[in-house]
Design a protein around this motif. Sequence first.
Motif, PDB file in Angstrom:
ATOM      1  N   GLU A   1       0.811  -1.221   0.000  1.00 10.80           N
ATOM      2  CA  GLU A   1       0.000   0.000   0.000  1.00 10.80           C
ATOM      3  C   GLU A   1       0.843   1.270   0.000  1.00 10.80           C
ATOM      4  N   ASP A   2       2.165   1.115   0.144  1.00  9.71           N
ATOM      5  CA  ASP A   2       3.065   2.264   0.026  1.00  9.71           C
ATOM      6  C   ASP A   2       3.432   2.555  -1.426  1.00  9.71           C
ATOM      7  N   THR A   3       2.987   1.707  -2.337  1.00  8.35           N
ATOM      8  CA  THR A   3       3.246   1.918  -3.760  1.00  8.35           C
ATOM      9  C   THR A   3       2.603   3.223  -4.215  1.00  8.35           C
ATOM     10  N   ALA A   4       3.415   4.091  -4.802  1.00 13.95           N
ATOM     11  CA  ALA A   4       2.939   5.404  -5.226  1.00 13.95           C
ATOM     12  C   ALA A   4       4.085   6.153  -5.894  1.00 13.95           C
ATOM     13  N   VAL A   5       3.748   7.268  -6.499  1.00 16.09           N
ATOM     14  CA  VAL A   5       4.769   8.226  -6.914  1.00 16.09           C
ATOM     15  C   VAL A   5       4.977   9.180  -5.742  1.00 16.09           C
ATOM     16  N   TYR A   6       6.231   9.344  -5.356  1.00 13.13           N
ATOM     17  CA  TYR A   6       6.568  10.188  -4.221  1.00 13.13           C
ATOM     18  C   TYR A   6       7.146  11.513  -4.723  1.00 13.13           C
ATOM     19  N   TYR A   7       6.638  12.597  -4.162  1.00 13.28           N
ATOM     20  CA  TYR A   7       7.045  13.938  -4.549  1.00 13.28           C
ATOM     21  C   TYR A   7       7.584  14.696  -3.346  1.00 13.28           C
ATOM     22  N   CYS A   8       8.579  15.538  -3.584  1.00 16.97           N
ATOM     23  CA  CYS A   8       8.945  16.512  -2.562  1.00 16.97           C
ATOM     24  C   CYS A   8       8.462  17.883  -3.042  1.00 16.97           C
ATOM     25  N   ALA A   9       8.218  18.750  -2.077  1.00 16.55           N
ATOM     26  CA  ALA A   9       7.636  20.045  -2.395  1.00 16.55           C
ATOM     27  C   ALA A   9       8.146  21.107  -1.437  1.00 16.55           C
ATOM     28  N   LEU A  10       8.210  22.333  -1.937  1.00 16.12           N
ATOM     29  CA  LEU A  10       8.692  23.481  -1.172  1.00 16.12           C
ATOM     30  C   LEU A  10       7.522  24.194  -0.503  1.00 16.12           C
ATOM     31  N   SER A  11       7.614  24.318   0.801  1.00 16.61           N
ATOM     32  CA  SER A  11       6.573  25.032   1.525  1.00 16.61           C
ATOM     33  C   SER A  11       6.662  26.538   1.269  1.00 16.61           C
ATOM     34  N   ARG A  12       5.544  27.196   1.439  1.00 14.98           N
ATOM     35  CA  ARG A  12       5.527  28.659   1.358  1.00 14.98           C
ATOM     36  C   ARG A  12       6.129  29.269   2.628  1.00 14.98           C
ATOM     37  N   PHE A  13       6.341  28.446   3.640  1.00 16.44           N
ATOM     38  CA  PHE A  13       6.730  28.916   4.956  1.00 16.44           C
ATOM     39  C   PHE A  13       8.028  28.272   5.433  1.00 16.44           C
ATOM     40  N   THR A  14       8.639  28.887   6.413  1.00 16.90           N
ATOM     41  CA  THR A  14       9.835  28.319   7.032  1.00 16.90           C
ATOM     42  C   THR A  14       9.475  27.087   7.848  1.00 16.90           C
ATOM     43  N   MET A  15       8.307  27.132   8.469  1.00 17.40           N
ATOM     44  CA  MET A  15       7.863  26.020   9.298  1.00 17.40           C
ATOM     45  C   MET A  15       6.896  25.148   8.503  1.00 17.40           C
ATOM     46  N   CYS A  16       6.737  23.910   8.971  1.00 20.35           N
ATOM     47  CA  CYS A  16       5.778  23.012   8.345  1.00 20.35           C
ATOM     48  C   CYS A  16       4.370  23.460   8.691  1.00 20.35           C
ATOM     49  N   VAL A  17       3.568  23.655   7.669  1.00 22.69           N
ATOM     50  CA  VAL A  17       2.165  24.018   7.816  1.00 22.69           C
ATOM     51  C   VAL A  17       1.370  23.020   6.986  1.00 22.69           C
ATOM     52  N   SER A  18       0.445  22.351   7.611  1.00 21.96           N
ATOM     53  CA  SER A  18      -0.282  21.289   6.909  1.00 21.96           C
ATOM     54  C   SER A  18      -1.170  21.865   5.827  1.00 21.96           C
ATOM     55  N   GLY A  19      -1.441  21.017   4.831  1.00 23.15           N
ATOM     56  CA  GLY A  19      -2.292  21.438   3.729  1.00 23.15           C
ATOM     57  C   GLY A  19      -1.497  21.549   2.448  1.00 23.15           C
ATOM     58  N   ILE A  20      -1.924  20.795   1.434  1.00 19.36           N
ATOM     59  CA  ILE A  20      -1.188  20.764   0.174  1.00 19.36           C
ATOM     60  C   ILE A  20      -1.125  22.144  -0.474  1.00 19.36           C
ATOM     61  N   GLU A  21      -2.098  22.991  -0.176  1.00 20.44           N
ATOM     62  CA  GLU A  21      -2.127  24.328  -0.771  1.00 20.44           C
ATOM     63  C   GLU A  21      -1.000  25.213  -0.257  1.00 20.44           C
ATOM     64  N   ASN A  22      -0.335  24.771   0.810  1.00 19.48           N
ATOM     65  CA  ASN A  22       0.764  25.542   1.380  1.00 19.48           C
ATOM     66  C   ASN A  22       2.123  25.190   0.786  1.00 19.48           C
ATOM     67  N   PHE A  23       2.119  24.387  -0.274  1.00 24.59           N
ATOM     68  CA  PHE A  23       3.360  24.014  -0.956  1.00 24.59           C
ATOM     69  C   PHE A  23       3.297  24.540  -2.376  1.00 24.59           C
ATOM     70  N   GLU A  24       4.352  25.186  -2.821  1.00 25.56           N
ATOM     71  CA  GLU A  24       4.254  25.950  -4.062  1.00 25.56           C
ATOM     72  C   GLU A  24       5.118  25.446  -5.201  1.00 25.56           C
ATOM     73  N   SER A  25       6.123  24.658  -4.921  1.00 21.30           N
ATOM     74  CA  SER A  25       6.971  24.128  -5.994  1.00 21.30           C
ATOM     75  C   SER A  25       7.151  22.632  -5.767  1.00 21.30           C
ATOM     76  N   TRP A  26       7.092  21.877  -6.856  1.00 22.95           N
ATOM     77  CA  TRP A  26       7.102  20.422  -6.766  1.00 22.95           C
ATOM     78  C   TRP A  26       8.169  19.825  -7.669  1.00 22.95           C
ATOM     79  N   GLY A  27       8.704  18.694  -7.224  1.00 21.33           N
ATOM     80  CA  GLY A  27       9.569  17.920  -8.088  1.00 21.33           C
ATOM     81  C   GLY A  27       8.747  17.100  -9.057  1.00 21.33           C
ATOM     82  N   GLN A  28       9.441  16.319  -9.888  1.00 21.14           N
ATOM     83  CA  GLN A  28       8.759  15.526 -10.922  1.00 21.14           C
ATOM     84  C   GLN A  28       8.264  14.194 -10.381  1.00 21.14           C
ATOM     85  N   GLY A  29       8.721  13.813  -9.197  1.00 15.53           N
ATOM     86  CA  GLY A  29       8.289  12.567  -8.572  1.00 15.53           C
ATOM     87  C   GLY A  29       9.214  11.401  -8.864  1.00 15.53           C
TER      88      GLY A  29
END
Length: 124
Positions: free
Chosen positions: A89-117
């Motif tokens: 069930e861990d099978t998936a495409v994994y992405y890293c993303a840059l937060s809009r903030f210095t601290m972790c803030v939950s919510g996908i909308e708070n991440f603005e740049s993404w890798g290709q996976g």
Amino acid sequence: QVQLVESGGGLVPPGGSLRLSCAVSGFTLDSRAIGWFRQAPGKDREGVSCISVSDGATYYAESKKGRFTISGDNAKNTVYLQMDSLQPEDTAVYYCALSRFTMCVSGIENFESWGQGTQVIVSS
């Protein structure tokens, strides 16, 4: 220019381990939090973990606690996701993303740049 590049995915049997890497450029790790997400076929993208390298704070989705470990290397400008005891069930495409903030803030909308996976397949 902000860029995130994931690597380290692959095919692993159930119970196995993988370490994903997210190499970043265009900013320093201590300026923004970095999150790991994953998306399985037919499912929504979900948060896996997040790290605020500036203060070392880490966060995990509940089901990943104890199996996944996030870390960051400021000198290499790279964030890692160590994944142990992997299950199908861990099978998936994994992405890293840059937060809009210095601290972790939950919510996908708070991440603005993404890798290709990077694809992770857990199968025997």
